[in-house]
Design an enzyme around this catalytic site. Structure first.
Site, PDB file in Angstrom:
ATOM      1  N   LYS A 163       0.759  -1.363  -0.045  1.00  0.00           N
ATOM      2  CA  LYS A 163       0.030   0.138   0.018  1.00  0.00           C
ATOM      3  C   LYS A 163       0.793   1.213  -0.069  1.00  0.00           C
ATOM      4  O   LYS A 163       0.342   2.295  -0.541  1.00  0.00           O
ATOM      5  CB  LYS A 163      -0.961   0.131   1.159  1.00  0.00           C
ATOM      6  CG  LYS A 163      -2.253  -1.148   1.284  1.00  0.00           C
ATOM      7  CD  LYS A 163      -3.141  -0.439   0.349  1.00  0.00           C
ATOM      8  CE  LYS A 163      -4.501  -1.082   0.221  1.00  0.00           C
ATOM      9  NZ  LYS A 163      -5.641  -0.583  -0.420  1.00  0.00           N
ATOM     10  N   SER A 192       0.402  -9.670  -0.625  1.00  0.00           N
ATOM     11  CA  SER A 192       0.263  -8.294  -0.351  1.00  0.00           C
ATOM     12  C   SER A 192       0.597  -7.516   0.890  1.00  0.00           C
ATOM     13  O   SER A 192       0.922  -6.305   0.864  1.00  0.00           O
ATOM     14  CB  SER A 192      -1.387  -8.022  -0.708  1.00  0.00           C
ATOM     15  OG  SER A 192      -2.295  -8.618   0.349  1.00  0.00           O
TER      16      SER A 192
END
Length: 406
Positions: free
Chosen positions: A54, A303
């Site tokens: 992110k 992720s």
């Protein structure tokens, strides 16, 4: 569709995020390759700065803001990883940051977000409720709102992952990408198709929060009534309307994964790769077995890795139980000396390891079967479990499977 995610934009984003990202080289997995019949590689964004991908989108988005927008302060909503990315990028840019997080956010993500300099506000049970509150605060205080996924600029930053994958593995056949609100999948799939339309990009979402599947079936984003999954980073009720057209056009399919598969995937990653991957990041690992065995080059994007120790402990225990490496049996014993030793000996002869005993003398008034013994045993797996149960039967007992509680 407006042409916002272009090759030039991805190249610009790549140059920018390189200022703060760490190199996450692909990791080939002999274990998962043998298990699935494909050549499996992992893109370990769990090793990224702030513990997740992110930071890419957050940093790139904040780099495009004007001094006036930065000066008003930045606000966002996030289940954790975007929060840390925004906090890090805002502090680096000299801007104030406020992050609204669901009350269910793991403590490690809350503390790390504060550690990067953000003011944290806990509100709501899921991301969507936190987002509504963040928008209210933005309107009240004039903050600049940065959406964690429903923003093509943020998605462009996330898509730099695909650039790095293709640079390192030019002949990649398939990329598996986790899906929550769709920002990462938007960026990755759009870049991959622009670069080489033959690359398959498959989204993976939790079965208990399958908002993309619902949107694809309806032809537009729709709001789920609830989101129930241990993959907290992808517990989103509605995918982004700004990124949805890109997902419609560029994704080759969507795989839905139940929570039970994430639990065993965590064990597999710890034991075979010594990696800590959070539940949302494990979606693409669990999805590997859903692909046909075609000896294709498959990249799973991991992720993030921001998992608190309590959650980690719970997942490990449940994984061991699912794999029959810990199980509990109940046997009734005559109430006389030596019976406990007889049970223990039968288990020991088959190399079972007793890790817990519960002895109840008050289940019956019949002294020939007056004691219930619940034994929790460590085994190597399903076959070994069966051998231990057979040994107890051969010793004259009638073992019954019982719920395992650790």
């Amino acid at each position: 569709m407006a042409e916002m995610l272009t090759l030039d934009a991805f190249e610009q984003a790549s140059e920018k995020v390189r200022e703060v990202t760490q190199t996450t080289e692909l990791v080939e997995s002999p274990h998962f390759s043998q298990l699935t019949g494909n050549r499996v590689f992992f893109k370990p964004e769990n090793m990224q700065r702030t513990g997740a991908y992110k930071v890419r989108g957050a940093y790139y988005k904040i780099s495009t803001l004007t001094p006036e927008e930065l000066g008003r302060g930045i606000i966002t909503a996030s289940a954790g990883n975007h929060a840390q990315g925004v906090a890090f990028a805002a502090t680096r840019a000299g801007a104030k940051s406020v992050v609204v997080m669901p009350t269910t956010t793991p403590l490690i993500k809350v503390e790390r977000t504060k550690g990067y300099g953000a003011e944290v506000v806990l509100h709501g049970d899921v991301y969507d409720e936190a987002c509504e509150h963040a928008l209210e605060l933005a309107a009240e205080h004039g903050y600049t709102f940065i959406h964690p996924f429903n923003d093509p600029v943020v998605a462009t930053g996330q898509g730099t992952i695909a650039m790095e994958i293709i640079q390192e593995l030019p002949l990649v056949d398939t990329i598996l990408v986790p899906v929550g609100g769709g920002g990462l999948a938007c960026g990755v799939s759009t870049f991959a198709k622009l670069y080489n339309p033959k690359i398959r990009v498959i989204g993976v979402e939790p079965e208990g929060a399958a908002c993309l599947t619902a949107a694809l079936e309806a032809g537009r984003p729709v709001k789920l009534p609830s989101a129930n999954t241990i993959a907290d980073g992808t517990a989103v009720l509605e995918c982004g309307d700004a990124v949805f057209p890109y997902l419609q056009e560029n994704l080759d399919g969507v795989i839905r994964v139940p929570d039970e598969e994430l639990i065993v995937a965590f064990l597999d990653m710890v034991e075979n790769h010594k990696m800590i991957v959070e539940n949302s990041g494990l979606l693409t690992v669990a999805a590997l077995k859903h692909l046909p065995a075609e000896n294709r080059r498959v990249v799973s994007i991991l992720s993030g890795g921001n998992m608190d120790v309590i959650t980690m402990s719970s997942v490990v225990q449940h994984g061991l139980i699912q794999r029959d490496r810990i199980f509990t049996v109940s046997v009734l014993l005559p109430d006389r000396p030596g019976m406990l030793v007889k049970v223990a000996s039968a288990i020991a002869e088959r190399n079972g390891n007793v890790i817990k005993l519960e002895h109840n003398q008050f289940v019956s008034t019949n002294r020939n079967a007056a004691v219930e013994l619940r034994v929790t045993i460590e085994a190597y797996g399903t076959e070994h479990k069966a051998q231990i149960i057979d040994a107890l039967r051969e010793a004259g007992f009638e073992p019954h499977a019982s719920q395992t509680m650790l």
